[in-house]
Design an enzyme around this catalytic site. Structure first.
Site, PDB file in Angstrom:
ATOM      1  N   SER A 145       0.838  -1.182   0.000  1.00 15.94           N
ATOM      2  CA  SER A 145       0.000   0.000   0.000  1.00 15.94           C
ATOM      3  C   SER A 145       0.881   1.243   0.000  1.00 15.94           C
ATOM      4  CB  SER A 145      -0.977  -0.039   1.178  1.00 15.94           C
ATOM      5  OG  SER A 145      -1.972   0.945   1.020  1.00 15.94           O
ATOM      6  N   GLU A 250      -1.538  -2.841  -7.965  1.00 10.91           N
ATOM      7  CA  GLU A 250      -2.769  -3.152  -7.239  1.00 10.91           C
ATOM      8  C   GLU A 250      -3.312  -1.853  -6.676  1.00 10.91           C
ATOM      9  OE1 GLU A 250      -3.536  -3.059  -3.724  1.00 10.91           O
ATOM     10  OE2 GLU A 250      -1.614  -2.157  -3.194  1.00 10.91           O
ATOM     11  N   HIS A 320      -4.799  -5.420  -1.518  1.00  9.12           N
ATOM     12  CA  HIS A 320      -5.510  -5.177  -0.260  1.00  9.12           C
ATOM     13  C   HIS A 320      -6.496  -6.312  -0.010  1.00  9.12           C
ATOM     14  CE1 HIS A 320      -3.743  -1.220  -0.795  1.00  9.12           C
ATOM     15  NE2 HIS A 320      -4.132  -0.900   0.431  1.00  9.12           N
TER      16      HIS A 320
END
Length: 350
Positions: A145, A250, A320
């Site tokens: 992230s 992502e 995630h």
């Protein structure tokens, strides 16, 4: 699926080890300006892992879970008071967060570093990181992230291989632990990052669908992570050079038009069109839109990425989501878009 903020409120990133500088002797050595690529030392049970929070504030239960997870894995957790503070939505001031990270690298008692969570804030401390000290005291750094900024920035500035892997809140499943240990504790060449078997619920969710956008195989060094953070680095000193790389992407809770916009910005940039291949993880919560005329996530990805003419596949096991494999930033790998696989061609730790 939780929003980015909600997810990151319970997520933490991690793993690490004491590193001795070891220039990678691969068949295709990588040079970043004058920086030679450096392998960190592999993990072993009994190592002391330093916990830091380079972004958002850490909830007590998240820190507790991280400590318990590390203990179960055979590590000894360590953290300073800086990690339990609050400075608005950050865990501490920019200066204190950067200082905590820098000291974990230079502290000889610390064998590795675990980010206690992600969340916005990493890009604010990029110019406060002591890259010279990291180069002299390299250690495994794992996360995803918003930690994407640190992983790619540190690699670019120092040549240190970093690791995009599971966060603490998802490190309690056998799949994530197995891949993490195989990459960092039991490394071997030609290690395939096999995808997790989907649950029945996941198999019915189009966001978990696995499909090939453009067939083919390609080799290149691994780069990337969160699409949002990849884009946040554009125009900075830490912008990623995608030339001849396998770009891993992502994101979470971004509407299709926002994915479209970020991919378009990359395509119009300097080096993205020169990538060797693109491996897309699970973009959780990215297939919904308030606009009934919206393209689907899949339609956006095909429209934007297929014209590049390089191997592209969607649905690999990172993002995630609960189950995450660990891939090293800067290591040579091979992607097979038809098999939806990534194979690490080199050991990522010494």
């Amino acid at each position: 699926m939780a929003s980015r903020r909600k997810f990151l409120g319970t997520a933490l990133t991690g793993a690490g080890a004491l590193l001795v500088p070891n220039v990678l002797s691969a068949h295709k050595p990588l040079f970043l300006g004058q920086q030679e690529r450096i392998l960190p030392k592999g993990l072993k049970k009994g190592d002391t892992i330093g916990l830091v929070a380079p972004g958002y504030a850490v909830k007590p239960e998240v820190l507790k879970d991280a400590i318990e997870t590390l203990a179960k894995m055979g590590f000894k957790p360590h953290y300073t008071k800086r990690i339990i503070g609050n400075h608005g939505y950050f865990s501490n001031t920019d200066e204190e967060r950067a200082k905590d990270l820098n000291e974990m690298f230079t502290n000889p008692e610390i064998d590795g570093i675990l980010c206690a969570r992600g969340g916005y804030g990493c890009t604010r401390i990029m110019d406060m990181i002591d890259y010279d000290s990291i180069r002299k005291n390299p250690k495994v750094l794992v996360g995803f992230s918003d930690i994407t900024a640190l992983l790619n920035g540190i690699f670019k500035e120092t040549g240190l291989v970093t690791f995009h892997g599971p966060v603490g809140s998802t490190l309690n499943d056998a799949y994530s632990i197995n891949h993490l240990e195989n990459v960092l504790m039991h490394p071997k060449k030609n290690y395939e990052l096999t995808n997790v078997k989907l649950s029945q619920e996941e198999s019915l969710n189009p966001e978990y669908e696995r499909y090939t956008i453009t067939s083919g195989k390609a080799k290149g060094r691994l780069s990337g992570g969160s699409l949002t953070l990849i884009n946040a680095l554009i125009g900075t000193a830490h912008e990623i050079d995608f030339t001849d790389s396998i770009v891993c992407i992502e994101d979470v809770e971004e509407a299709p038009y926002r994915i479209d916009r970020m991919l378009t910005q990359l395509i119009e940039g300097k080096t993205f069109k020169n990538a060797a291949a693109i491996a897309i993880g699970v973009c959780a919560g990215c297939n919904s839109s308030n606009n009934e005329l919206s393209f689907s996530l899949k339609e956006v990805l095909v429209d934007r990425l297929k014209p590049l003419g390089i191997p592209v596949a969607y649905g690999l096991s990172f993002g995630h989501v609960e189950n995450n494999f660990t891939f090293p930033i800067g290591i040579e790998a091979e992607m097979d878009a038809d098999r939806l696989s990534l194979t690490l061609l080199e050991k990522a730790v010494s």
